[in-house]
Each structure stands twice: as structure tokens, then as C-alpha cells.
Design a protein around this motif. Structure first.
Motif, PDB file in Angstrom:
ATOM      1  N   LEU A   1      43.204  37.554  31.475  1.00  0.00           N
ATOM      2  CA  LEU A   1      43.660  38.399  32.581  1.00  0.00           C
ATOM      3  C   LEU A   1      42.484  38.846  33.447  1.00  0.00           C
ATOM      4  N   GLY A   2      42.780  39.046  34.732  1.00  0.00           N
ATOM      5  CA  GLY A   2      41.720  39.421  35.662  1.00  0.00           C
ATOM      6  C   GLY A   2      41.011  40.703  35.277  1.00  0.00           C
ATOM      7  N   HIS A   3      41.798  41.752  34.957  1.00  0.00           N
ATOM      8  CA  HIS A   3      41.150  43.044  34.704  1.00  0.00           C
ATOM      9  C   HIS A   3      40.507  43.092  33.312  1.00  0.00           C
TER      10      HIS A   3
ATOM     11  N   ALA B   1      33.289  30.545  33.690  1.00  0.00           N
ATOM     12  CA  ALA B   1      34.327  30.470  34.725  1.00  0.00           C
ATOM     13  C   ALA B   1      35.672  30.902  34.173  1.00  0.00           C
ATOM     14  N   LYS B   2      36.406  31.632  35.024  1.00  0.00           N
ATOM     15  CA  LYS B   2      37.767  32.036  34.645  1.00  0.00           C
ATOM     16  C   LYS B   2      38.758  31.546  35.698  1.00  0.00           C
ATOM     17  N   PRO B   3      39.675  30.629  35.290  1.00  0.00           N
ATOM     18  CA  PRO B   3      40.752  30.266  36.209  1.00  0.00           C
ATOM     19  C   PRO B   3      41.787  31.372  36.209  1.00  0.00           C
ATOM     20  N   SER B   4      42.711  31.338  37.175  1.00  0.00           N
ATOM     21  CA  SER B   4      43.826  32.289  37.119  1.00  0.00           C
ATOM     22  C   SER B   4      44.623  32.020  35.852  1.00  0.00           C
ATOM     23  N   GLU B   5      45.061  33.084  35.195  1.00  0.00           N
ATOM     24  CA  GLU B   5      45.801  32.863  33.939  1.00  0.00           C
ATOM     25  C   GLU B   5      47.166  32.228  34.207  1.00  0.00           C
ATOM     26  N   ILE B   6      47.579  32.237  35.476  1.00  0.00           N
ATOM     27  CA  ILE B   6      48.884  31.645  35.810  1.00  0.00           C
ATOM     28  C   ILE B   6      48.784  30.116  35.888  1.00  0.00           C
TER      29      ILE B   6
ATOM     30  N   GLU C   1      35.778  35.030  48.970  1.00  0.00           N
ATOM     31  CA  GLU C   1      36.677  34.369  49.925  1.00  0.00           C
ATOM     32  C   GLU C   1      38.047  34.978  49.698  1.00  0.00           C
ATOM     33  N   LEU C   2      38.576  35.712  50.702  1.00  0.00           N
ATOM     34  CA  LEU C   2      39.719  36.597  50.446  1.00  0.00           C
ATOM     35  C   LEU C   2      40.952  36.208  51.269  1.00  0.00           C
ATOM     36  N   GLY C   3      41.849  37.158  51.433  1.00  0.00           N
ATOM     37  CA  GLY C   3      43.164  36.854  52.000  1.00  0.00           C
ATOM     38  C   GLY C   3      43.185  36.740  53.514  1.00  0.00           C
TER      39      GLY C   3
ATOM     40  N   GLY D   1      40.168  35.005  46.006  1.00  0.00           N
ATOM     41  CA  GLY D   1      41.404  35.655  45.587  1.00  0.00           C
ATOM     42  C   GLY D   1      41.822  36.691  46.604  1.00  0.00           C
ATOM     43  N   GLY D   2      42.602  37.648  46.163  1.00  0.00           N
ATOM     44  CA  GLY D   2      43.152  38.648  47.059  1.00  0.00           C
ATOM     45  C   GLY D   2      42.097  39.654  47.523  1.00  0.00           C
ATOM     46  N   THR D   3      42.363  40.277  48.657  1.00  0.00           N
ATOM     47  CA  THR D   3      41.399  41.205  49.260  1.00  0.00           C
ATOM     48  C   THR D   3      41.206  42.456  48.396  1.00  0.00           C
ATOM     49  N   LYS D   4      42.309  42.947  47.797  1.00  0.00           N
ATOM     50  CA  LYS D   4      42.179  44.132  46.935  1.00  0.00           C
ATOM     51  C   LYS D   4      41.280  43.832  45.748  1.00  0.00           C
ATOM     52  N   THR D   5      41.497  42.668  45.120  1.00  0.00           N
ATOM     53  CA  THR D   5      40.662  42.299  43.970  1.00  0.00           C
ATOM     54  C   THR D   5      39.213  42.125  44.410  1.00  0.00           C
ATOM     55  N   GLY D   6      39.029  41.518  45.591  1.00  0.00           N
ATOM     56  CA  GLY D   6      37.676  41.327  46.113  1.00  0.00           C
ATOM     57  C   GLY D   6      36.960  42.655  46.277  1.00  0.00           C
TER      58      GLY D   6
ATOM     59  N   ILE E   1      35.242  32.872  39.540  1.00  0.00           N
ATOM     60  CA  ILE E   1      36.608  33.375  39.304  1.00  0.00           C
ATOM     61  C   ILE E   1      37.510  32.864  40.426  1.00  0.00           C
ATOM     62  N   SER E   2      38.595  32.201  40.046  1.00  0.00           N
ATOM     63  CA  SER E   2      39.398  31.530  41.076  1.00  0.00           C
ATOM     64  C   SER E   2      40.881  31.903  40.981  1.00  0.00           C
ATOM     65  N   PRO E   3      41.637  31.670  42.091  1.00  0.00           N
ATOM     66  CA  PRO E   3      43.060  32.034  42.130  1.00  0.00           C
ATOM     67  C   PRO E   3      43.962  30.867  41.715  1.00  0.00           C
TER      68      PRO E   3
ATOM     69  N   GLU F   1      50.687  42.865  56.293  1.00  0.00           N
ATOM     70  CA  GLU F   1      50.308  42.611  54.890  1.00  0.00           C
ATOM     71  C   GLU F   1      50.501  41.141  54.546  1.00  0.00           C
ATOM     72  N   GLU F   2      49.615  40.621  53.705  1.00  0.00           N
ATOM     73  CA  GLU F   2      49.702  39.207  53.324  1.00  0.00           C
ATOM     74  C   GLU F   2      50.863  39.007  52.349  1.00  0.00           C
ATOM     75  N   ILE F   3      51.830  38.166  52.723  1.00  0.00           N
ATOM     76  CA  ILE F   3      52.982  37.912  51.844  1.00  0.00           C
ATOM     77  C   ILE F   3      52.670  36.741  50.920  1.00  0.00           C
TER      78      ILE F   3
HETATM   79  P1  NDP Z   1      43.956  37.665  42.758  1.00  0.00           P
HETATM   80  O1  NDP Z   1      42.971  38.436  43.541  1.00  0.00           O
HETATM   81  O2  NDP Z   1      45.085  38.401  42.131  1.00  0.00           O
HETATM   82  O3  NDP Z   1      43.249  36.867  41.580  1.00  0.00           O
HETATM   83  C1  NDP Z   1      42.174  35.960  41.791  1.00  0.00           C
HETATM   84  C2  NDP Z   1      41.405  35.813  40.492  1.00  0.00           C
HETATM   85  O4  NDP Z   1      40.743  37.048  40.192  1.00  0.00           O
HETATM   86  C3  NDP Z   1      42.294  35.507  39.302  1.00  0.00           C
HETATM   87  O5  NDP Z   1      41.603  34.655  38.414  1.00  0.00           O
HETATM   88  C4  NDP Z   1      42.491  36.887  38.716  1.00  0.00           C
HETATM   89  O6  NDP Z   1      42.880  36.846  37.374  1.00  0.00           O
HETATM   90  C5  NDP Z   1      41.104  37.485  38.890  1.00  0.00           C
HETATM   91  N1  NDP Z   1      41.041  38.942  38.856  1.00  0.00           N
HETATM   92  C6  NDP Z   1      42.038  39.843  39.079  1.00  0.00           C
HETATM   93  N2  NDP Z   1      41.554  41.115  38.927  1.00  0.00           N
HETATM   94  C7  NDP Z   1      40.231  41.000  38.608  1.00  0.00           C
HETATM   95  C8  NDP Z   1      39.206  41.957  38.321  1.00  0.00           C
HETATM   96  N3  NDP Z   1      39.420  43.286  38.335  1.00  0.00           N
HETATM   97  N4  NDP Z   1      37.963  41.493  38.028  1.00  0.00           N
HETATM   98  C9  NDP Z   1      37.727  40.163  38.029  1.00  0.00           C
HETATM   99  N5  NDP Z   1      38.672  39.213  38.260  1.00  0.00           N
HETATM  100  C10 NDP Z   1      39.905  39.619  38.569  1.00  0.00           C
HETATM  101  O7  NDP Z   1      44.490  36.514  43.731  1.00  0.00           O
HETATM  102  P2  NDP Z   1      45.643  35.479  43.460  1.00  0.00           P
HETATM  103  O8  NDP Z   1      45.341  34.704  42.227  1.00  0.00           O
HETATM  104  O9  NDP Z   1      46.945  36.195  43.590  1.00  0.00           O
HETATM  105  O10 NDP Z   1      45.443  34.473  44.708  1.00  0.00           O
HETATM  106  C11 NDP Z   1      46.011  34.663  45.952  1.00  0.00           C
HETATM  107  C12 NDP Z   1      45.014  35.296  46.917  1.00  0.00           C
HETATM  108  O11 NDP Z   1      43.873  34.464  47.054  1.00  0.00           O
HETATM  109  C13 NDP Z   1      45.598  35.417  48.315  1.00  0.00           C
HETATM  110  O12 NDP Z   1      45.262  36.700  48.829  1.00  0.00           O
HETATM  111  C14 NDP Z   1      44.878  34.337  49.102  1.00  0.00           C
HETATM  112  O13 NDP Z   1      44.780  34.575  50.486  1.00  0.00           O
HETATM  113  C15 NDP Z   1      43.533  34.316  48.434  1.00  0.00           C
HETATM  114  N6  NDP Z   1      42.852  33.049  48.672  1.00  0.00           N
HETATM  115  C16 NDP Z   1      41.763  33.022  49.521  1.00  0.00           C
HETATM  116  C17 NDP Z   1      41.140  31.814  49.816  1.00  0.00           C
HETATM  117  C18 NDP Z   1      39.932  31.764  50.717  1.00  0.00           C
HETATM  118  O14 NDP Z   1      39.198  30.774  50.670  1.00  0.00           O
HETATM  119  N7  NDP Z   1      39.709  32.767  51.546  1.00  0.00           N
HETATM  120  C19 NDP Z   1      41.622  30.561  49.239  1.00  0.00           C
HETATM  121  C20 NDP Z   1      42.739  30.714  48.353  1.00  0.00           C
HETATM  122  C21 NDP Z   1      43.323  31.925  48.080  1.00  0.00           C
HETATM  123  P3  NDP Z   1      44.461  36.958  37.037  1.00  0.00           P
HETATM  124  O15 NDP Z   1      45.137  35.800  37.684  1.00  0.00           O
HETATM  125  O16 NDP Z   1      44.492  36.907  35.584  1.00  0.00           O
HETATM  126  O17 NDP Z   1      44.907  38.289  37.602  1.00  0.00           O
END
Ligand code: NDP
Length: 422
Positions: free
Chosen positions: A207-209, A174-179, A250-252, A228-233, A148-150, A385-387
Motif C-alpha cells: 500500500l502507498g501509505h 521500486a513499488k508498483p501500484s498495488e492495484i 509527475e502528477l495529475g 501519481g496523483g497530485t495529493k499524493t505528490g 513509485i508508480s501508478p 477536479e481530476e476525475i
Molecule cells: P496515487 O497518487 O494514488 O498513487 C501513485 C502511487 O503512489 C501508487 O503506487 C500508490 O500506492 C503510491 N502512494 C500512495 N500514497 C503514498 C504515500 N503516502 N507515500 C508513497 N507512495 C504512495 O495515483 P494513482 O495510482 O491513483 O494514479 C492516478 C494518478 O496518476 C492521476 O492523478 C494521474 O493524473 C497521475 N498520473 C500522472 C502522470 C504524469 O506523467 N504526470 C502519468 C500517469 C498518471 P497505492 O496504489 O498502493 O496507493
């Protein structure tokens, strides 16, 4: 209107519920396509396919797997220009950046793991005093792996997960970001052309959720690789841990650039502008808190602001522009809200601080001026907070101890940079 489908079993398959999401081009603020809003049913289909494919792929000769991955890398190189343009259209980033960085890194991911797998080795240990007893490690594929990737480095991070999983004999859902789904869709076509057996890699946007969470929760998915983001992680860790899945997160970040007075000043200045604002500040490693030794604070402030003001923001198709659009209207608003918050918290905006509306094709795009803010306490929300946008704060420090305390004074721990000759 371009419509893409799921890539399951090597084929383009519409989503089970026939629901689609709009795909927007952020540089012009218009919808250009539709992508599947996949759900549990689609994930079920993809996981079943990947599970059925696993025994044959896991037992495929390593040399054959390596050759296929290497061919995928070659095809990514050949299609570099189309992929870079598609990535820029989805993401708003300069085409030049995608051409020079993102796409070559995606092919490197496949090439690196195609070579690494041919050098795979285990290790063994004799028990002291009982040399007839030996412990050893072997590497075996797990089965179906979820990736799952951002949206910020769409193809690069997508392939960073998929390539090692496939190289080591796993099959993938694999699921890319829907954006930013388009380069992931193109990767499916490339894999077919390279001769990757159908079903080994399944790509399911959504969608992620919904789609993302269905991958994480599926009992047949043995490991999750997530960026992706730390909250999602944290949500994903909470779902995966009770099922004892292997997990890579790998998070924020809220990364400090620590600048000492004895640094190589010109090199530091040039690099700091790049490392703060590349990809509109939407890279997890971007420095967003710049900490400067007080004796050079005023000089740095005026030189840095002048350099930031020389960055051109606009149409990502024009090579002279350094910054393109941010990824979406919602993200633009989030960044502007953080800038307003910084002012409420007592920050002074030295440059930027507003949206930009370029003339011509991009007039309705989502652009934000690179923004530099000073006068904020390290504990305020803007500094905590991460902007994830083109916004940095400046803070002076008087001693190494203070610099370390400021640098370490957030909940994040992803990356940091130190500029000193000592
Ligand atoms: P998100 O955490 O919002 O989303 C990442 C992926 O997870 C998307 O494909 C998203 O889908 C999916 N997702 C969201 N919710 C869930 C869930 N409940 N279960 C499973 N999958 C889910 O991150 P962003 O796309 O906004 O990316 C930005 C973040 O990524 C920043 O915090 C950045 O720091 C971090 N990042 C970290 C890196 C690293 O190597 N440490 C590298 C690059 C980015 P959907 O888009 O549909 O919501």
C-alpha cells in the motif's frame, strides 16, 4: 489463486508479516491472486540489499550496463503478448492497447536509456580573463533510488523510472501500484533472465501509505521518482524536502482541448475522441475539458456525441472493443459520483452517464459508458477536479482571450491541445 511475492536480492521472498492484498481483475470483478502487503520491514530488507549492491553496480563498465538493459528491452519485446495480457488482466484496459502502446513503450524505455548512457558527457566552462580556472560538471550515481508508480500505465511508467536510474549506476527499490502489480513481478523475472545482477533492482508491492511511504522516508534512499496523483505528490514532497532528497514528481491534470473554428475539422474530431477516451480516460494527458469556438459548437457537439456513441465498450480481450473496464470498483464508484455531482451542478448529460454491464464473462466487471456533459461553469468542481475516467465536459468560447482564460482556469498545468490552422 496466483500468489506473487516481493522481488528482493533477485529472489521471490514472502512479505515479513505474511500479510497479503487481493488482486482483482476489473473486467470480470473477481479476485485472481494475492500480492504482498509489504511494510517497513520489507523496505528495510530491500534498501539494505540495494545499498550493498550499489558500489559494484556504480563501477560496472557502462558498456556492460548498457548491454544488460538492452537485453531487458529485447526480452520485453519477446514476451510482449504475455505482458499485454497480464497488464489488461490487472488494469481492465484493452489487450490491443497494451500490445500496441504500453508494452512497446516499456521496452523503448530500457532501449533508450541503454543507448543514452553510452553517450553520457559533462561540460566545462573557463572563467573569463582567468583561463587557467575551469568549472566542470560530472555525473555520478546517487546510491539507492526509490521509484513509485501508478496503475494507469503500469509497466510503461514503472520502467520509465527504473531504466534511467539503473542506466546511470543507481540501485533501485521500486513499488508498483498495488492495484496493478503483475507486470512489475514479471519484470523481476525478465531482469534475472537478462543477467541484471541480483539486488540491483528490488520490487516491493504494497500500500502507498505503508510500503510507499517507507521508501520515501528511508534515510538511505537518496532520490524519489514518483508518478501519481497530485495529493499524493504533495505528501511525498512534504516528506522528502526536509531530508533534502532529490525528487521527481509527475502528477495529475485537468487538460483543456481548445478547438478553433478554422481547425482541420475531421482530423480534430477523430483525434479528440481518442485523446479523451483512450484507456477509459485514465491517462494523465487525456483531454477532459473540451473548449469549442461558439460558431462551431453545435456542429461539434452533435458530431462528437455521434462518434462517442460509436465507441464499443466491453471485454478488453475482444479487439473490436475500444474501451475496457475502469481499474477498480472504487474507481468506478468515484467516476459515477462525479457524474452525479455534474448533474447537481447543472450539467446536461449528452451521452453516457452510467455504468455498463456487458453480457457474458464481463457481466460483473467495472465498466463506465463514455460520458459527455455540457452546461457547466468552468469554476464548478466537475471542471476543476481530476476525475480520471471516461468523462468530458464541453464549453463554448467567443474569443481567443476567453479560451485562454478557461484553459488556464484550473490549479493544474499538465497538458493542453490547440486545434487551429493559425
Ligand atoms: P496515487 O497518487 O494514488 O498513487 C501513485 C502511487 O503512489 C501508487 O503506487 C500508490 O500506492 C503510491 N502512494 C500512495 N500514497 C503514498 C504515500 N503516502 N507515500 C508513497 N507512495 C504512495 O495515483 P494513482 O495510482 O491513483 O494514479 C492516478 C494518478 O496518476 C492521476 O492523478 C494521474 O493524473 C497521475 N498520473 C500522472 C502522470 C504524469 O506523467 N504526470 C502519468 C500517469 C498518471 P497505492 O496504489 O498502493 O496507493
Amino acid at each position: 489463486m496466483e500468489i506473487i511475492h516481493n522481488f528482493i536480492n533477485g529472489q521471490s521472498i514472502p512479505p515479513a508479516n505474511d500479510q497479503y492484498l487481493e488482486n482483482v481483475e476489473p473486467a470480470i470483478g473477481e479476485i485472481y491472486g494475492k500480492i504482498p502487503r509489504s511494510t517497513e520491514q520489507d523496505i528495510q530488507l530491500a534498501v539494505e540489499a540495494a545499498k550493498a549492491a550499489f558500489p559494484a553496480w556504480a563501477s560496472t563498465d557502462i558498456g556492460v550496463r548498457a548491454d544488460i538493459l538492452s537485453k531487458i528491452a529485447d526480452l520485453i519485446d519477446q514476451k510482449r503478448s504475455q505482458l499485454a495480457q497480464a497488464e489488461s488482466r490487472d488494469n481492465g484496459k484493452p489487450v490491443k492497447l497494451a500490445t500496441l502502446v504500453d508494452i512497446p513503450r516499456a521496452s523503448s524505455n530500457f532501449r533508450f536509456f541503454s543507448r543514452a548512457i553510452t553517450q553520457w558527457s559533462g561540460s566545462s566552462y573557463f572563467m573569463r580573463g582567468q583561463e587557467s580556472l575551469q568549472s566542470f560538471t560530472i555525473h555520478q550515481p546517487l546510491g539507492v533510488v526509490g521509484c513509485i508508480s501508478p496503475w494507469n500505465l503500469p509497466l510503461y511508467l514503472f520502467t520509465w523510472k527504473i531504466a534511467p536510474a539503473l542506466a546511470t549506476g543507481n540501485t533501485v527499490v521500486a513499488k508498483p501500484s498495488e492495484i496493478t502489480p503483475y507486470t512489475a513481478y514479471m519484470l523481476g523475472e525478465i531482469c534475472n533472465e537478462a543477467g541484471l545482477p541480483p539486488v540491483v533492482l528490488n520490487i516491493v508491492p504494497g500500500l502507498g501509505h505503508e510500503a510507499g511511504q517507507a521508501i520515501v522516508e528511508h534515510p538511505e534512499v537518496k532520490a524519489i521518482s514518483f508518478t501519481g496523483g497530485t495529493k499524493t505528490g504533495s505528501i511525498i514532497a512534504g516528506l522528502a524536502a526536509p531530508k533534502f532528497k532529490k525528487l521527481s514528481l509527475e502528477l495529475g491534470g485537468k487538460n483543456p482541448n481548445v478547438i478553433f473554428a478554422d481547425c482541420d475539422y475531421d482530423k480534430m474530431l477523430k483525434t479528440t475522441v481518442l485523446s479523451s477516451f483512450a484507456n477509459q480516460g485514465q491517462i494523465c494527458l487525456c483531454g477532459s475539458r473540451i473548449l469549442i469556438e461558439r460558431s462551431i459548437y453545435n456542429k461539434f457537439k452533435s458530431d462528437f456525441v455521434a462518434k462517442v456513441n460509436s465507441r464499443k465498450v466491453g471485454d478488453p480481450k475482444i479487439d473490436e472493443n475500444h474501451l475496457g473496464a475502469v481499474v477498480s470498483a472504487a474507481h468506478q464508484q468515484k467516476i459515477l459520483d462525479y457524474i452525479a455531482l455534474a448533474e447537481e451542478e447543472g450539467g446536461r448529460i449528452l451521452t453516457g452517464g452510467h455504468a455498463i454491464h456487458p453480457k457474458g464473462r464481463c457481466a460483473k466487471g467495472y465498466f463506465v459508458a463514455p460520458t459527455v456533459i455540457e452546461g457547466l461553469d468552468n469554476n464548478c468542481r466537475t471542471n476543476q477536479e481530476e476525475i480520471f475516467g471516461p468523462v468530458v465536459t464541453l464549453q463554448p468560447f467567443d474569443s481567443e482571450e476567453e479560451a485562454l482564460a478557461l484553459a488556464n482556469g484550473t490549479a493544474y498545468g499538465l497538458a493542453s491541445t490547440s486545434w487551429t490552422q493559425d
